[in-house]
Scaffold this active site. Structure first.
Site, PDB file in Angstrom:
ATOM      1  N   SER A 271       0.971  -1.305   0.050  1.00 13.28           N
ATOM      2  CA  SER A 271       0.098  -0.189  -0.440  1.00 13.28           C
ATOM      3  C   SER A 271       0.748   0.961  -0.214  1.00 13.28           C
ATOM      4  O   SER A 271       1.927   0.916   0.311  1.00 13.28           O
ATOM      5  CB  SER A 271      -1.035   0.215   1.536  1.00 13.28           C
ATOM      6  OG  SER A 271      -0.211   0.626   2.528  1.00 13.28           O
ATOM      7  N   ASP A 272      -0.102   2.187  -0.130  1.00 14.74           N
ATOM      8  CA  ASP A 272       0.701   3.888  -0.420  1.00 14.74           C
ATOM      9  C   ASP A 272       1.096   4.342   0.926  1.00 14.74           C
ATOM     10  O   ASP A 272       0.133   3.648   2.141  1.00 14.74           O
ATOM     11  CB  ASP A 272       0.196   4.944  -1.016  1.00 14.74           C
ATOM     12  CG  ASP A 272       1.670   5.833  -1.753  1.00 14.74           C
ATOM     13  OD1 ASP A 272       2.499   6.450  -0.153  1.00 14.74           O
ATOM     14  OD2 ASP A 272       1.999   6.071  -2.562  1.00 14.74           O
ATOM     15  N   TRP A 273       1.725   4.952   1.773  1.00 14.11           N
ATOM     16  CA  TRP A 273       1.579   5.595   2.860  1.00 14.11           C
ATOM     17  C   TRP A 273      -0.125   5.420   3.227  1.00 14.11           C
ATOM     18  O   TRP A 273      -0.706   6.365   3.632  1.00 14.11           O
ATOM     19  CB  TRP A 273       2.275   7.181   3.243  1.00 14.11           C
ATOM     20  CG  TRP A 273       2.233   7.427   5.105  1.00 14.11           C
ATOM     21  CD1 TRP A 273       1.767   7.673   5.273  1.00 14.11           C
ATOM     22  CD2 TRP A 273       3.445   7.693   5.006  1.00 14.11           C
ATOM     23  NE1 TRP A 273       1.750   8.135   6.976  1.00 14.11           N
ATOM     24  CE2 TRP A 273       3.147   8.172   6.385  1.00 14.11           C
ATOM     25  CE3 TRP A 273       5.062   7.140   4.933  1.00 14.11           C
ATOM     26  CZ2 TRP A 273       4.135   7.992   7.849  1.00 14.11           C
ATOM     27  CZ3 TRP A 273       5.939   7.422   5.749  1.00 14.11           C
ATOM     28  CH2 TRP A 273       5.557   7.625   7.053  1.00 14.11           C
TER      29      TRP A 273
END
Length: 729
Positions: A271-273
Site C-alpha cells: 500500500s502507499d502510506w
C-alpha cells in the site's frame, strides 16, 4: 518442479510453517525509521500518526521505510536479527525517485530527453548509491499517465503518452534491477507506482477521486504499469485514489483480477502510506478492521504505516472471516523477495561504508547527471538571443540565479548546498567571470524596491539579460497541487520591469510542471525550460546557454495556453463539430470563445540552435496486411550551421474505428545526430500489432480501413501520408 517453485516450497517449509499467526502478520507491516532500534528519526513523508504499536509489535515488522546509510542499516539489521526468533532479515525501502545523493533531473524532465538508454544509466547509478547505503527497494518508477499539470506529482511521471511512458518504465526498471539481484549487490528491487490511474486525480488535486471507463483505463493508463511488470519489477504500490468508486487498496478487480490473474504478477504488492486506513475516509470501510479485511482480500501484501493488519487480521483469521492461506501467500511473496535479494545469505546486502564513500556522488555519476540534464532541458522559444556569446556582458537576474533549490521535491538525500548553481557555472563558462553579474531581482513570491533597483542597475550595464525564474521545489511534488500554474506575480513584475529596458532577454525556468507561460513566453526573446535539473543543473545549463551543447529536449507533456484549458493533451479525440484549421464565423463548433483549442506548446515540441527540415515522406506500400509490416521513410536535413540531435517522431491515426480513436498517437521515435548541412533518410517499420486497441467489448484488435501517418519534429508539425489496412484473411 521449477527452481522458483522449489525455492518457494523450501521457504514455506523453513519459515512460514514454523511462524505463529502474529509472526506472519508482522511480516506484512512496514514501519518508518523511528520505530527501529539503532535508527534515528530518519527522513519520512506523510502524516505521522499515533499508530498504537508497541515495541513487541514493532519488532515483528518485516520492512523499514526511509532508512539509509550503511552503518545505520547494519546496526538496525543487527538489532533486529538479535531478537528475531526466525532469523528473517528486514527489507529496507526508500523513495529513490530520480537519484539518491547524486540527483538527476526530475522524471518529467527525463521524459523530455527521449533517451531511455541514458535514463536507464541514471537509474543504475541511483541504485548503486542506494544499495551501498543499505537500501534494498526503491519506490520507483512512478509511471502514472498525466494530463493535468495542476497536479504536483506530474514531476514524477514521464508525461502524457502511454507509449513513451512505457518505454521509460522499462528503462528505469532495467536500470534499478539489472538481471540478477541476488548476485549484483549494486542494484535494488524496483516498485512501480501508483496502481492505478493516480494521474487522473480530479481537478489535479492530490489524493482525489479518479473516475474513468474501463476501456479508457486499459487503453491509456495501464500500459506503462504493464511495461514495468513485463520488465520484471519486483513490487507494485497501490494508489491513494478510488477507481470506479473503490479505493485502489481495496479493489479486488484491480489487484487480484488485473494485476495478478491477467498479468501474472506474483511479486509483492504494498500500500502507499496509510492508504489502507484511508479507505475509511473514502467511505469504503467502516473501521480499521473492515479496511484490513478488504485490503487482504484484494491481495495487498504489505501495509505501509498503519496498523490495520497487525491489530485486526489475527481476529479475522480466528473468526474464520479471513482464510489464513491469504496471510501465508502474502508472507511467502515477501520472503521470496528477500530471498531474491540474497538477504538470507547476506542480511547486510550491499551496505558498505567504504563503498559508500567511494561511489556516492562520484565523478561517473555526476557526469550522467550533467549529460541527462543537458538532454532534458527544452528550448521553447528563441529569437536569436541564444546561444550567448562568451564575450557578452550578461546580467543574470532572478531567484534561481544563485539557488541550490534545483533538485526537485523527491531529492531528500541530495544536497542543495553542493548542487552546481547557475551563476557560478556561467561565470566559469564565459570568457571571464567578470562578464557575468548577478542579482536576485525578487524572491519566489515577493519583490522589494531594493531588489528591483539592483536588478535594473546590473541590467542597464549588460548586453543581454538571463532571467532565472520558476517554482520552489515545494510548489510541486506530493501535495503540491496548484490551481494557478503561472509564475508568481513577483516574478512576472520583475520580467515586465526589465522588459522596459529594451535589452535582449532569455528566461530560464526551474519548475516541476508545465506552466501557463503568459507574462514570460510573450515577453522574453528566448525561453529555456530547465525543470529541476539535478546536482549538475548549473553546469548543464551553462553549457546550453553558451552553446557548448545544442539543446535537444522535446516536451513529454503539453504546455497549456492557460489553466482554464486543462486538461489539454495531444492524443485527444475529435468531436462531431471540430474546429477547422482556418478561421470561421461559425459559432457552433467545439471551441473556446476566448482562447485557442490547442496548447501553447504541443507534446514532442523542442527547438535547437540549428534548423531541421523534413521532406520526402513515403510509404513503401499503399496497404498493410496483418502479416506484412509497412515501411515508412522520410528525409531529415540539418539546414543550420551547427551539429544537432533531432528526435524524429512517428504518429498514426485510425480514421474510422469501432470506437473513436485519437487524432494522433505516438508509435515510434528515432534520435539522430546530424552535422551541419547533413541529410539522412530515416526509416520506421509499422506493424499491424501497433494499430490494435481496446474495442467496446474490451477485446484487443485493429480495424481494417484508412490510416494516416504523420512524421515530424513534434505532434503538431508533421508530414502526412495515408495507407489502408487490409482485413485478416
Amino acid at each position: 518442479m521449477t527452481h522458483d517453485l522449489q525455492r518457494k516450497h523450501e521457504l514455506y517449509e523453513k519459515y512460514v510453517k514454523n511462524m505463529t499467526l502474529e509472526d506472519k502478520i508482522g511480516q506484512l507491516l512496514q514501519l518508518a525509521a523511528p520505530f527501529f532500534e539503532g535508527a534515528d528519526d530518519g527522513e519520512i513523508t506523510g502524516p505521522m500518526e499515533e499508530l498504537g504499536i508497541g515495541p513487541e509489535t514493532a519488532r515483528l515488522a518485516g520492512s523499514a521505510l526511509g532508512l539509509s546509510g550503511a552503518e545505520k542499516v547494519i546496526a538496525v539489521q543487527q538489532a533486529h536479527l538479535a531478537q528475531d526468533k526466525h532469523g528473517i532479515p528486514l527489507l529496507f525501502m526508500a523513495d529513490i525517485v530520480h537519484g539518491f545523493k547524486t540527483i538527476y533531473p526530475i522524471p518529467l524532465a527525463i521524459g523530455c530527453s527521449w533517451n531511455p538508454e541514458l535514463a536507464k544509466r541514471s537509474a543504475q547509478a541511483a541504485a548503486r548509491e542506494a544499495a551501498v547505503s543499505g537500501v534494498h527497494v526503491t519506490f520507483a518508477p512512478m509511471v502514472d499517465l498525466v494530463r493535468d499539470p495542476r497536479w504536483g506529482r506530474v514531476m514524477e511521471s514521464t508525461g502524457e503518452d502511454p507509449y513513451l511512458n512505457s518505454v521509460f518504465a522499462r528503462a528505469f526498471v532495467d536500470g534499478f534491477q539489472g538481471g540478477d539481484l541476488k548476485n549484483d549487490m549494486e542494484r535494488v528491487a524496483s516498485c512501480v507506482k501508483h496502481f492505478a490511474a493516480y494521474g487522473l486525480a480530479e481537478g489535479g488535486r492530490d489524493y482525489n477521486t479518479v473516475d474513468l471507463s474501463e476501456r479508457q483505463l486499459r487503453e491509456y493508463y495501464l500500459p506503462s504499469y504493464k511495461a514495468a511488470i513485463d520488465a520484471g519489477c519486483e513490487m507494485v504500490m497501490t494508489s491513494f485514489n478510488t477507481v470506479d468508486g473503490i479505493p485502489a487498496s481495496g479493489s479486488r478487480k484491480l489487484m487480484r483480477g488485473i494485476l495478478r490473474e491477467e498479468w501474472g504478477f506474483d511479486g509483492v504488492l504494498i500500500s502507499d502510506w496509510a492508504a489502507i486506513r484511508e479507505m475509511i475516509a473514502h467511505g469504503a470501510a467502516e473501521d480499521d478492521r473492515d479496511a484490513a479485511f478488504k485490503a487482504i482480500q484484494s491481495g495487498v501484501d504489505i501495509e505501509m504505516m498503519t496498523p490495520c493488519y497487525v491489530h485486526h487480521l489475527p481476529g479475522l483469521v480466528r473468526e474464520g472471516l479471513v482464510d489464513e492461506a491469504l496471510i501465508d501467500e502474502a508472507v511467502l511473496r515477501i520472503l521470496c523477495l528477500k530471498d531474491k535479494l540474497g538477504l538470507f545469505e547476506n542480511p547486510y546486502r550491499g551496505a558498505d561504508p567504504a563503498k559508500e564513500e567511494a561511489i556516492i556522488c562520484c565523478e561517473e555519476h555526476m557526469e550522467v547527471s550533467r549529460r541527462l540534464a543537458e538532454e532534458s532541458c527544452v528550448l521553447l522559444k528563441n529569437n536569436g538571443v541564444l546561444p550567448l556569446g562568451k564575450k557578452q556582458k550578461v546580467a543574470l537576474i532572478g531567484p534561481f540565479g544563485d539557488s541550490g533549490d534545483i533538485l526537485g521535491f523527491w531529492s531528500w538525500q541530495g544536497s542543495k548546498e553542493t548542487a552546481v548553481k547557475l551563476a557560478a557555472a556561467m561565470q566559469a563558462t564565459s570568457e571571464s567571470p567578470e562578464l557575468v553579474t548577478a542579482a536576485q531581482g525578487c524572491g519566489i513570491h515577493n519583490i522589494s524596491e531594493e531588489q528591483l533597483a539592483d536588478a535594473v542597475r546590473i541590467a542597464e550595464d549588460a548586453d543581454v539579460l538571463v532571467l532565472a525564474l520558476g517554482e520552489e521545489s515545494e510548489m510541486s511534488g506530493e501535495a503540491g497541487s496548484r490551481s494557478d500554474i503561472r509564475l508568481p506575480e513577483a516574478q512576472l513584475k520583475l520580467i515586465g520591469r526589465l522588459k522596459e529596458l529594451g535589452k535582449p532577454m532569455a528566461a530560464v525556468l526551474f519548475n516541476g510542471r508545465p506552466l501557463d507561460l503568459h507574462g514570460v513566453y510573450d515577453i522574453a526573446d528566448a525561453v529555456l525550460e530547465a525543470w529541476f535539473p539535478g546536482s549538475q543543473g548549473g553546469a548543464a545549463l551553462a553549457n546550453l546557454l553558451y552553446g557548448n551543447v545544442n539543446p535537444s529536449g522535446k516536451l513529454s507533456m503539453s504546455f497549456p495556453y492557460t489553466t482554464g484549458q486543462i486538461p489539454v493533451y495531444y492524443n485527444h479525440f475529435n468531436t462531431g463539430r471540430p474546429k477547422p484549421a482556418e478561421p470561421t464565423d461559425n459559432r457552433y463548433i467545439s471551441q473556446y470563445l476566448d482562447i485557442p483549442n490547442e496548447p501553447l506548446l504541443p507534446f514532442g515540441f523542442g527547438l535547437s540552435y540549428t534548423e531541421f527540415a523534413y521532406d520526402g515522406l513515403k510509404l513503401m506500400a499503399d496497404t498493410m496486411s496483418p502479416d506484412s509490416p509497412l515501411e515508412i521513410r522520410a528525409t531529415v536535413t540539418n539546414k543550420g550551421a551547427v551539429a544537432g540531435t533531432e528526435t524524429v517522431q512517428l504518429y498514426v491515426r485510425d480514421v474510422s474505428g469501432e470506437v473513436v480513436r485519437p487524432v494522433k498517437e505516438l508509435k515510434d521515435f528515432i534520435r539522430i545526430e546530424l552535422q551541419a548541412g547533413e541529410s539522412r533518410e530515416i526509416s520506421f517499420t509499422l506493424s499491424e500489432s501497433q494499430l490494435r486497441y481496446h474495442h467496446s467489448d474490451l477485446s484487443i484488435g485493429s480495424d481494417p480501413g484508412e490510416f494516416r501517418i504523420y512524421v515530424g519534429p513534434d505532434s503538431r508539425n508533421t508530414l502526412e501520408a495515408a495507407f489502408h489496412l487490409l482485413a485478416q484473411v
